[in-house]
Design an enzyme around this catalytic site. Structure first.
Site, PDB file in Angstrom:
ATOM      1  N   GLU A 271      56.814  75.826  49.831  1.00 23.21           N
ATOM      2  CA  GLU A 271      57.825  76.063  48.802  1.00 23.21           C
ATOM      3  C   GLU A 271      57.174  76.255  47.423  1.00 23.21           C
ATOM      4  OE1 GLU A 271      61.124  76.493  49.490  1.00 23.21           O
ATOM      5  OE2 GLU A 271      60.345  76.401  51.539  1.00 23.21           O
ATOM      6  N   TRP A 274      55.994  79.751  47.331  1.00 22.90           N
ATOM      7  CA  TRP A 274      57.132  80.634  47.023  1.00 22.90           C
ATOM      8  C   TRP A 274      57.349  80.705  45.517  1.00 22.90           C
ATOM      9  CZ3 TRP A 274      60.209  84.194  49.082  1.00 22.90           C
ATOM     10  CH2 TRP A 274      60.346  84.288  50.463  1.00 22.90           C
ATOM     11  N   TRP A 303      80.181  96.556  43.750  1.00 20.70           N
ATOM     12  CA  TRP A 303      80.599  95.163  43.618  1.00 20.70           C
ATOM     13  C   TRP A 303      82.053  95.091  43.162  1.00 20.70           C
ATOM     14  CZ3 TRP A 303      77.184  92.181  45.843  1.00 20.70           C
ATOM     15  CH2 TRP A 303      75.813  92.496  45.779  1.00 20.70           C
ATOM     16  N   ASN A 338      68.997  72.933  47.833  1.00 18.13           N
ATOM     17  CA  ASN A 338      68.522  74.301  48.044  1.00 18.13           C
ATOM     18  C   ASN A 338      69.250  75.019  49.172  1.00 18.13           C
ATOM     19  OD1 ASN A 338      66.550  76.472  47.417  1.00 18.13           O
ATOM     20  ND2 ASN A 338      65.920  76.109  49.526  1.00 18.13           N
ATOM     21  N   TRP A 356      75.701  89.690  42.245  1.00 16.84           N
ATOM     22  CA  TRP A 356      74.813  88.521  42.208  1.00 16.84           C
ATOM     23  C   TRP A 356      74.460  88.100  40.794  1.00 16.84           C
ATOM     24  CZ3 TRP A 356      70.125  89.124  39.800  1.00 16.84           C
ATOM     25  CH2 TRP A 356      69.618  90.429  39.674  1.00 16.84           C
ATOM     26  N   TRP A 379      68.585  84.446  44.109  1.00 13.51           N
ATOM     27  CA  TRP A 379      69.843  85.186  44.134  1.00 13.51           C
ATOM     28  C   TRP A 379      69.664  86.567  44.752  1.00 13.51           C
ATOM     29  CZ3 TRP A 379      74.866  84.371  43.782  1.00 13.51           C
ATOM     30  CH2 TRP A 379      75.285  83.121  43.327  1.00 13.51           C
TER      31      TRP A 379
END
Length: 463
Positions: A271, A274, A303, A338, A356, A379
């Site tokens: 993580e 990441w 959207w 998370n 988003w 996102w």
């Protein structure tokens, strides 16, 4: 003064190598700029500002014990910050400034402007990559390009660092104590008081996580009712702790953690990689700073503009208990688990087909661990518009996610108390049960049907 250290989002004394070099050059003064207008423009959450102020109070007192005076100054934005700091350096005969880099585009523009003005003033500026183990541009393909998929990035990152032994380093205690008076600028509203800011408490939290939770992190991290995560994200966001420091502390007990990438122990370190990946992306693809899709083929997605549904999502009134519980957790605490961030982001972008970017900004406005690189990356992953993102046809089912990760409804009941008496099996989508006992008015009706919403999203993304 001659030499100063400029604090940014690196509010730590542990493993802050830029600070150590500044001290070796004789620095006995440091500066930090409060920039309220800039923070407002960036949508920084009030609870994160409060955590930052509380940390600065602690940091100012701690630095004073080492003979270093922290100057907390205020400017509206980065432009005025640069102008004021140049004047500060001129007035105090500062010739050397040490700082850690920040990778967001506005911060980079600030530093470019400052470097130019400082050079004209015959002032040397030394910028370090203190927020990352691997500086941007150092983990690339053979052709020198930034990776667009995480796994090969991770593999190259490990190839470069798996034989490294990271060490834990503290500020040397070699200075006489001075007096430091807390500035009025740092007045706190204590909204973040549940999060400790002293190094003793944080060291205990980190060590306890490594001792008691690291080995089971892979199995427990997805269950929001369990405290299976480290809870360190707010401290990483403000640089109170660093990736380097955390890996060093893991290696103290698990020296081979970086050479065992398939082990359970590596899952948490993964993580952290990441986190580095998202920062490298931010530098390699500046358009991400401007809320643009990483994958431009999804620019044509239509959207929906539906404020009532967006507001229902914001307020935790969608009629899907796990989504509602997660959103209420965010608004009540300033933090969200998370796994639930993925669930609610998928719900907004796929079930409601709402942009988003609206969700990303809402998160930043409320998250105590708000961070552009990670927030944007997360996102866009959920919306399928990002780098190495969730394929558009994989859409989280909020009901099955609830059944899998909150099987007894323990987390749901904590934040959606109106469902406290609903049986475990029915709590994940309780509408039929509530109607059967004449209590359907207790909880909000579902604002969208899962099956229909899923098909609508598939159709929109296929176009």
């Amino acid at each position: 003064m001659d030499t100063i250290f400029w604090f940014r989002r690196d509010l730590r004394l542990f493993n802050n190598f830029a600070l150590y070099d500044a001290i070796e050059q004789g620095a006995k003064h440091a500066v930090f700029y409060i920039t309220p207008v800039q923070w407002k423009n960036h949508g920084v959450a009030a609870i994160q500002v409060d955590l930052l102020k509380r940390r600065l109070v602690y940091l100012g007192n701690l630095l004073a014990k080492h003979g270093i005076k922290l100057h907390v100054l205020q400017s509206d934005d980065y432009q005025s910050c640069v102008e004021q700091l140049i004047k500060f350096c001129a007035a105090n005969q500062v010739k050397k400034i040490f700082a850690n880099k920040e990778y967001e585009i506005n911060e980079q523009l600030r530093d470019t402007q400052f470097l130019s003005l400082a050079d004209k003033q015959d002032c040397s500026v030394y910028l370090y990559d203190g927020d990352l183990i691997a500086p941007p541009g150092t983990v690339t393909t053979k052709s020198g390009d930034m990776y667009k998929v995480f796994t090969p990035f991770k593999n190259e990152w490990l190839k470069q660092h798996q034989d490294s032994h990271f060490y834990f380093k503290a500020l040397p205690d070699t200075f006489s104590e001075i007096e430091w008076i807390e500035p009025e600028l740092l007045k706190s509203d204590n909204s973040s008081q549940k999060w400790p800011v002293d190094d003793e408490s944080l060291s205990h939290v980190i060590q306890r996580f490594i001792d008691e939770k690291l080995s089971s992190y892979k199995e427990s991290r997805d269950f929001p009712a369990i405290k299976g995560t480290s809870g360190l994200s707010p401290y990483l966001a403000l640089g109170i702790v660093s990736t380097y420091q955390l890996v060093a502390m893991v290696q103290q007990q698990h020296v081979d953690v970086l050479t065992s990438a398939k082990s359970n122990l590596f899952t948490w370190v993964n993580e952290l990689v990441w986190r580095e990946f998202y920062r490298h992306l931010l530098v390699a693809f500046p358009q991400l700073n401007k809320y643009q899709n990483f994958n431009q083929k999804y620019d044509s997605v239509q959207w929906r503009e539906n404020e009532p549904e967006f507001n229902a999502w914001c307020e935790g009134k969608t009629g899907y208990p796990l989504v509602d519980a997660a959103m209420r957790q965010l608004k009540e605490t300033g933090w969200m688990h998370n796994r639930l961030r993925m669930v609610v982001a998928s719900f907004l972008t796929k079930h409601l087909l709402i942009d988003w970017r609206k969700g990303e900004r809402f998160f930043m406005k409320h998250l105590i661990d708000g961070d552009l690189a990670s927030n944007n990356g997360g996102w866009q992953w959920a919306a399928s518009t990002g780098c190495d993102a969730q394929p558009y046809f994989r859409i989280f089912n909020p009901i099955t996610q609830s059944e899998r990760f909150d099987p007894n409804g323990e987390f749901i009941r904590k934040y959606v108390p109106e469902l406290k008496n609903v049986p475990d099996k029915q709590i994940h989508f309780p509408h039929k049960y509530l109607a059967s006992i004449g209590c359907d008015s207790v909880y909000w009706p579902a604002i969208v049907d899962h099956k229909a919403a899923r098909q609508r999203a598939l159709d929109a993304f296929k176009v």
